[in-house]
Design a protein around this motif. Structure first.
Motif, PDB file in Angstrom:
ATOM      1  N   TYR A  12     -10.129 -16.212   7.612  1.00  0.00           N
ATOM      2  CA  TYR A  12      -8.942 -15.529   8.135  1.00  0.00           C
ATOM      3  C   TYR A  12      -8.751 -14.197   7.411  1.00  0.00           C
ATOM      4  O   TYR A  12      -9.040 -14.078   6.214  1.00  0.00           O
ATOM      5  N   TRP A  13      -8.205 -13.247   8.171  1.00  0.00           N
ATOM      6  CA  TRP A  13      -8.016 -11.902   7.653  1.00  0.00           C
ATOM      7  C   TRP A  13      -6.626 -11.377   7.981  1.00  0.00           C
ATOM      8  O   TRP A  13      -6.062 -11.702   9.043  1.00  0.00           O
ATOM      9  N   GLY A  14      -6.105 -10.536   7.087  1.00  0.00           N
ATOM     10  CA  GLY A  14      -4.878  -9.825   7.377  1.00  0.00           C
ATOM     11  C   GLY A  14      -5.171  -8.545   8.150  1.00  0.00           C
ATOM     12  O   GLY A  14      -6.330  -8.224   8.439  1.00  0.00           O
ATOM     13  N   GLN A  15      -4.109  -7.808   8.446  1.00  0.00           N
ATOM     14  CA  GLN A  15      -4.246  -6.606   9.258  1.00  0.00           C
ATOM     15  C   GLN A  15      -4.593  -5.378   8.424  1.00  0.00           C
ATOM     16  O   GLN A  15      -4.977  -4.348   8.966  1.00  0.00           O
ATOM     17  N   GLY A  16      -4.441  -5.488   7.119  1.00  0.00           N
ATOM     18  CA  GLY A  16      -4.795  -4.400   6.221  1.00  0.00           C
ATOM     19  C   GLY A  16      -3.605  -3.541   5.827  1.00  0.00           C
ATOM     20  O   GLY A  16      -2.608  -3.450   6.554  1.00  0.00           O
ATOM     21  N   THR A  17      -3.720  -2.926   4.662  1.00  0.00           N
ATOM     22  CA  THR A  17      -2.707  -1.989   4.184  1.00  0.00           C
ATOM     23  C   THR A  17      -3.416  -0.773   3.587  1.00  0.00           C
ATOM     24  O   THR A  17      -4.401  -0.924   2.852  1.00  0.00           O
ATOM     25  N   GLN A  18      -2.904   0.407   3.914  1.00  0.00           N
ATOM     26  CA  GLN A  18      -3.569   1.645   3.496  1.00  0.00           C
ATOM     27  C   GLN A  18      -3.209   1.987   2.060  1.00  0.00           C
ATOM     28  O   GLN A  18      -2.031   1.996   1.681  1.00  0.00           O
ATOM     29  N   VAL A  19      -4.231   2.311   1.283  1.00  0.00           N
ATOM     30  CA  VAL A  19      -4.049   2.833  -0.070  1.00  0.00           C
ATOM     31  C   VAL A  19      -4.703   4.205  -0.130  1.00  0.00           C
ATOM     32  O   VAL A  19      -5.886   4.341   0.187  1.00  0.00           O
TER      33      VAL A  19
ATOM     34  N   GLY B 251       0.819  -1.201   0.000  1.00  0.00           N
ATOM     35  CA  GLY B 251       0.000   0.000   0.000  1.00  0.00           C
ATOM     36  C   GLY B 251       0.859   1.259   0.000  1.00  0.00           C
ATOM     37  O   GLY B 251       2.078   1.204   0.125  1.00  0.00           O
ATOM     38  N   GLY B 252       0.199   2.398  -0.174  1.00  0.00           N
ATOM     39  CA  GLY B 252       0.931   3.658  -0.176  1.00  0.00           C
ATOM     40  C   GLY B 252       0.111   4.780  -0.757  1.00  0.00           C
ATOM     41  O   GLY B 252      -1.105   4.664  -0.922  1.00  0.00           O
ATOM     42  N   LEU B 253       0.794   5.877  -1.045  1.00  0.00           N
ATOM     43  CA  LEU B 253       0.171   7.071  -1.619  1.00  0.00           C
ATOM     44  C   LEU B 253       0.503   7.140  -3.104  1.00  0.00           C
ATOM     45  O   LEU B 253       1.678   7.024  -3.485  1.00  0.00           O
ATOM     46  N   VAL B 254      -0.512   7.339  -3.920  1.00  0.00           N
ATOM     47  CA  VAL B 254      -0.317   7.400  -5.358  1.00  0.00           C
ATOM     48  C   VAL B 254      -1.268   8.443  -5.946  1.00  0.00           C
ATOM     49  O   VAL B 254      -2.345   8.682  -5.385  1.00  0.00           O
ATOM     50  N   GLN B 255      -0.862   9.050  -7.032  1.00  0.00           N
ATOM     51  CA  GLN B 255      -1.733  10.013  -7.701  1.00  0.00           C
ATOM     52  C   GLN B 255      -2.796   9.297  -8.521  1.00  0.00           C
ATOM     53  O   GLN B 255      -2.596   8.147  -8.953  1.00  0.00           O
ATOM     54  N   ALA B 256      -3.897   9.967  -8.728  1.00  0.00           N
ATOM     55  CA  ALA B 256      -4.960   9.421  -9.570  1.00  0.00           C
ATOM     56  C   ALA B 256      -4.397   9.045 -10.937  1.00  0.00           C
ATOM     57  O   ALA B 256      -3.595   9.788 -11.514  1.00  0.00           O
ATOM     58  N   GLY B 257      -4.812   7.888 -11.420  1.00  0.00           N
ATOM     59  CA  GLY B 257      -4.298   7.376 -12.679  1.00  0.00           C
ATOM     60  C   GLY B 257      -3.109   6.457 -12.532  1.00  0.00           C
ATOM     61  O   GLY B 257      -2.709   5.790 -13.497  1.00  0.00           O
ATOM     62  N   GLY B 258      -2.537   6.431 -11.347  1.00  0.00           N
ATOM     63  CA  GLY B 258      -1.372   5.605 -11.091  1.00  0.00           C
ATOM     64  C   GLY B 258      -1.727   4.168 -10.771  1.00  0.00           C
ATOM     65  O   GLY B 258      -2.891   3.756 -10.836  1.00  0.00           O
TER      66      GLY B 258
END
Length: 127
Positions: free
Chosen positions: A116-123, A9-16
């Motif tokens: 089962y579930w993971g802890q999640g990742t922010q997008v 996950g991470g920060l990305v611009q629209a269209g990326g």
């Protein structure tokens, strides 16, 4: 017992683009169908994509169809979510989930059907 760990996950611009990974513990990964879900602030968790045990069957939410691709590598115990043409409305915490099943060619779109579930990742997609 399966432990799931998401990354990518991470920060990305629209269209990326971003590629999420979900690594699973254990030696029976191929007996689990897998899914990706997401939850945006103030909203309920929603289905994104799912894949059958062998990877032959995939299923997508209408909102991501044609932009996201789910895949898996059973030799690496990993499921992926390739996200292209990202939009600000894709911003959410993304979770992977595993569902044990004896049925090879099946997927599920309801979160309550996963074990089962993971802890999640922010997008985060900026406009």
């Amino acid at each position: 017992q399966v432990q799931l760990v998401e990354s990518g996950g991470g920060l990305v611009q629209a269209g990326g683009s971003l590629r999420l990974s979900c690594a699973a513990s254990g030696r029976t990964f191929s007996t689990y169908s897998m899914g990706w879900f997401r939850q945006a602030p103030g909203k309920e968790r929603e289905f994104v994509a799912a894949i059958s045990r062998s990877g032959g069957i995939t299923n997508y939410a209408d909102s991501v169809k044609g932009r996201f691709t789910i895949s898996r590598d059973n030799a690496k115990n990993t499921v992926y979510l390739q996200m292209d043409s990202l939009k600000p409305e894709d911003t959410a915490v993304y979770y992977c989930a595993a569902r044990w099943t004896i049925v090879a060619r099946t997927t599920r779109t309801t979160d309550s059907e996963y074990d089962y579930w993971g802890q999640g990742t922010q997008v985060t997609v900026s406009s």
